[in-house]
Design an enzyme around this catalytic site. Structure first.
Site, PDB file in Angstrom:
ATOM      1  CD  GLU A   1      -1.909  -2.338   1.401  1.00 54.50           C
ATOM      2  OE1 GLU A   1      -2.868  -3.124   1.449  1.00 54.50           O
ATOM      3  OE2 GLU A   1      -0.726  -2.694   1.630  1.00 54.50           O
TER       4      GLU A   1
ATOM      5  CG  ASP B   1      -7.613   1.305   4.392  1.00 55.90           C
ATOM      6  OD1 ASP B   1      -7.528   0.252   3.750  1.00 55.90           O
ATOM      7  OD2 ASP B   1      -8.111   2.347   3.930  1.00 55.90           O
TER       8      ASP B   1
END
Length: 280
Positions: free
Chosen positions: A153, A161
Site C-alpha cells: 500500500e 487500512d
C-alpha cells in the site's frame, strides 16, 4: 440453493466430508479485489458458517495468483464516489463517507474471523496488498514455493487500512511487520515461512493443495464444539490480559465442555474406534 457470485466460487467437498473450498475467482484480473468482492465475501463466509455440512473452509484462488490487491479501478471509483456525492464540497462530509466505505471493506475481511469455522489460506503466486490483509485474518496459512508477498500500500500512497498493520505484527513480530510495511518489498514463500507468516511452504501448488486438504480433513474430523471454541478463545485472547483470557475460557467451557462430543470421545477411546460427532 447456493448463491451465484461474480468474484468468488464455492466448491463442496468431493472426498473429504466437511471441507469446502472458497475460491477467489477473478483469474483474468489476478484476483484483484473489486468493490463487488467486499459485498460478496462476507455473504459467502456467512453462508459457509451457517451451513451445518461445513466444518472447515479452505480459501484458495483460481488462476496464477492468489490476489493482486485492491483493483485500482475500484480504488478510483471509491475515491470518486466520496467526492461526487451530495455535499461533495464539504471536506468533512466527503471524509465521513469515505470512512464509512472503508469500514464496510474492513468488515468484509474481519468476516473471516467472525466465521466460526476455521479458515485455511492456501496461497500460490502473488499475494499483494489486500491479499495480505486477507491471509493475516485467516486461522492457518500455507503457501507454495512460488508464492510471493508484499504489503504494497505505501507504494500506492496509501496507509494500509484493511487489517495488515493490525494483524501482521502479532504474526511476524512488530519489527518485521514495520519493515515489510514501510519498504513494501516483495518477499518469497520461503521467507514467509521463516517469518512465521505461513506455517509451511510446499514445493508446488499441487503439493500445497494436497497437504492443505489433508490438514483440513484432519480438523474436520475433530469435535466441532472444540474447534470453534479454540478459534474463538484464541482470537479473544489477543485483546485480553492473561487473567481475563483465562476467565473467558473458563466461562466458555462452563457452557460447552459437558457435551455429547466429550462423551463420544471417551466412548470411542474405550471402543478403540474413531469418534463420530453431530453437525453444528
Amino acid at each position: 440453493m447456493e448463491e451465484d457470485y461474480s468474484t468468488l466460487e464455492i466448491i463442496p467437498p468431493t472426498s473429504a466430508p466437511g471441507v469446502f473450498t472458497l475460491y477467489l475467482n477473478r483469474p483474468l484480473h489476478s484476483n484483484a479485489l473489486s468493490l463487488q468482492f467486499f459485498t460478496e465475501f462476507p455473504k459467502a463466509l456467512s453462508s459457509l458458517d451457517l451451513n451445518p455440512n461445513v466444518s472447515v473452509v479452505i480459501l484458495s484462488a483460481r488462476g496464477n495468483h492468489f490476489c493482486a490487491g485492491i483493483d485500482l479501478k475500484s480504488l478510483t471509483e471509491l475515491t470518486a464516489s466520496s467526492s461526487s456525492s451530495s455535499g461533495a464540497g464539504d471536506r468533512g462530509r466527503s471524509g465521513e463517507r469515505l470512512r464509512r466505505q472503508i469500514k464496510v471493506m474492513q468488515e468484509a475481511i474481519t468476516a473471516i474471523e467472525k466465521c466460526r469455522k476455521p479458515v485455511i489460506a492456501a496461497v500460490h503466486g502473488g499475494c499483494i496488498g489486500g491479499g495480505v490483509d486477507i491471509v493475516t485474518a485467516c486461522d492457518l496459512r500455507y503457501c507454495s514455493q512460488d508464492a510471493f508477498f508484499s504489503v504494497k500500500e505505501v507504494d500506492l500512497a496509501i496507509t494500509a487500512d484493511l487489517g495488515s498493520l493490525q494483524r501482521l505484527p502479532a504474526i511476524v513480530g512488530y519489527g518485521n511487520a514495520m519493515e515489510l510495511a514501510l519498504t513494501a518489498r516483495t518477499f518469497s514463500g520461503s521467507e514467509a515461512k521463516s517469518l512465521g507468516l505461513v506455517s509451511k511452504a510446499f514445493a508446488s501448488k499441487a503439493e500445497l493443495e494436497e497437504a492443505v486438504g489433508a490438514i483440513a480433513q484432519g480438523i474436520a474430523a475433530k469435535s466441532p464444539l472444540a474447534v470453534i471454541g479454540t478459534k474463538r478463545v484464541m482470537l479473544k485472547s489477543r485483546d485480553l490480559t492473561l487473567d481475563q483470557s483465562l476467565d473467558y475460557v473458563a466461562t466458555w467451557n462452563s457452557a460447552m465442555l459437558l457435551s455429547d462430543d466429550l462423551q463420544e470421545v471417551v466412548s470411542a477411546r474405550l471402543r478403540k474406534t474413531k469418534p463420530s460427532f453431530s453437525k453444528l
